[in-house]
Design a protein around this motif. Sequence first.
Motif: not given
Lengths: 273, 353
Positions: B95, B98, B236-237, B239-240
């Motif tokens: 993560g 990425r 999660n954040a 990952s963008l």
Amino acid sequence: MLAASNIHFCIKQRPIVDQASLSLEAGEVLAILGPNGAGKSTLFKILSGEVSCKHGSVGYNGCPIHNLKSKQLAEIRAVMPQHSQVNFPFTSQEVVELGLVACKTNKPQQLVKEVMELTQTSHLKERVFNQLSGGEKQRVQLARVLVQIWENKPFPRYLLLDEPTSALDIAQQHSVLQIVKELKNRNIGVLLILHDLNLAAQYADRIILLKNGIIAGCGETSEVLQEGILSKVFEHPVTIMIHPITGRKIISTDHFYSNPSKNLKTIQYGNSF
Amino acid sequence: MISVAQSISKRNLKVTVLSGLGIFLLVIGVFSMSQGAFAISLSQSISILLSELGIQLSDFNSQQANVLLQIRLPRILLATLVGGGLGISGAALQGLFRNPLVEPGLIGVSSGSALFAVIFLVFAPTTIALSWIQNLGMPLFAFLGGLIHVVAVYLLGQSSNKTNTNNLILAGVAINALAGALIGLTLFYSDDAAIRSFTFWSLGDLGGATWEKMPTATILIAIPSLLLFSQSKNLNAISLGEQEAFHMGINVPALKVKLLLITALIVGVAVSLTGMIGFVGLVVPHLIRISFGADHKLLLPASFLLGAILLNVADLLARTIAIPAELPIGVITALLGAPFFIYLISNFNSSKN
């Protein structure tokens, strides 16, 4: 108000942005136009807080940007970069929900639902983001950045978009910019980088023209969109006409209208072959 | 597979998947207690466990109880903690970078930890090595080694503020090779016993599991894993994209430091206890992601459970295939993991083109 004054940014002593000042009020759409390499993206990154700038100042609602923590900044402004890659199989809804990752709100589901309806992405919510088309991806990303500042707050918020229409077809371009325009009613100010002069003419309230890091023109859309200054900034002949029905300016970049003598030459060339 | 995930609501999915994996882990654990060189039947192992809780069922002798409680049970618990730790660290590192090809072993965390653990083992004075300091000192030293390596690989993998996959993996290969050579060199200059333990460091072994090691393992693997769970939203954040995460209000540099510290700690401790066990951290998060999506709220705990399951299965195979001898566990995980990794690389390239 988003205010920047005397922004000066150099890379290896070459000025990328040179003494630029600008302001953006809530309820206003401000477009930044300029040729490639004019410093638009750098200016954009300085305004968004991604790049810190030693000379000059940037402030949101009267507070200097360097005094704001990233969390506080995220409540005031949302940013959509030009390209966002997602390497993992997140669904569209998960991507949109990420917009709220650092925000405190007691109705996250409702906010997500509202922005997804607004951006017409509700039907995509279970789909895996990576499998969407370019236009769908862009709308989902728009929903993600919108949800971050969507909730009504007692202070104005700002949305910064870097070429939001670059990957879109004509209809999609207009639907995205229409959404952006409607944000005015939500106490949100919008700053966007555009390449298409006609889209700027239609949707921007004010325009800033950037050339070699210097602000070459700044003002109401109708004031800035003049043949002379546009031709000079883009180093390309530009003609302005009036749309017969809407009465708005149309910017043509066709050689024929701008410089008849040059045009004549091309015709002559054409005949000689 | 995604359609399975869609038909159930997200919260239900999480509960179902986690409880399913949890039950499976329990079943595997109890089953592998009854397997091995020394004969203990399944019903006997259950009754030995229950007799510890004061419930008497069927007959067993004290030797069986000793083997089960002093040898097999700690071993299974250690496999659970180490496997879970490797699984969750793999998920967190993938993560953070990425990149679905990242793995603690691949980017040098494991070999860094192993190198420092070997150095500690060889050069720490025996008087100290025998005391309680060894129980804590070696894991912490291994953590330091893992941390140095992961930071080095991370810096080498950065090009103009972006993580470059090719650089990252090549840096990992280089650092791994260097660490491998240094481990060999260190062991060469030490005594014979240490040379024999080279297999332990390069291929892993759960045979050394004792109850004395459990407190360290529990505290230094389970607690950091819980800390990782709390980072699921931030993962999660990020990952963008790092840029995007910053725009969304994440303090990216602090998050990176936090994640690298925690994962280096977990992997360092795991390596100091069981040697280098490859591919668990690579395969596990992948299987979860393909099956249940990329949301780290589910991915992290599910990777912990599946990692624990996988390592227990691998250990079961390792100690039962060639009874009474034992295969190094790394052989099993590599046999399972390497083909999977090759499949991923070929898939990764075709999806990019």
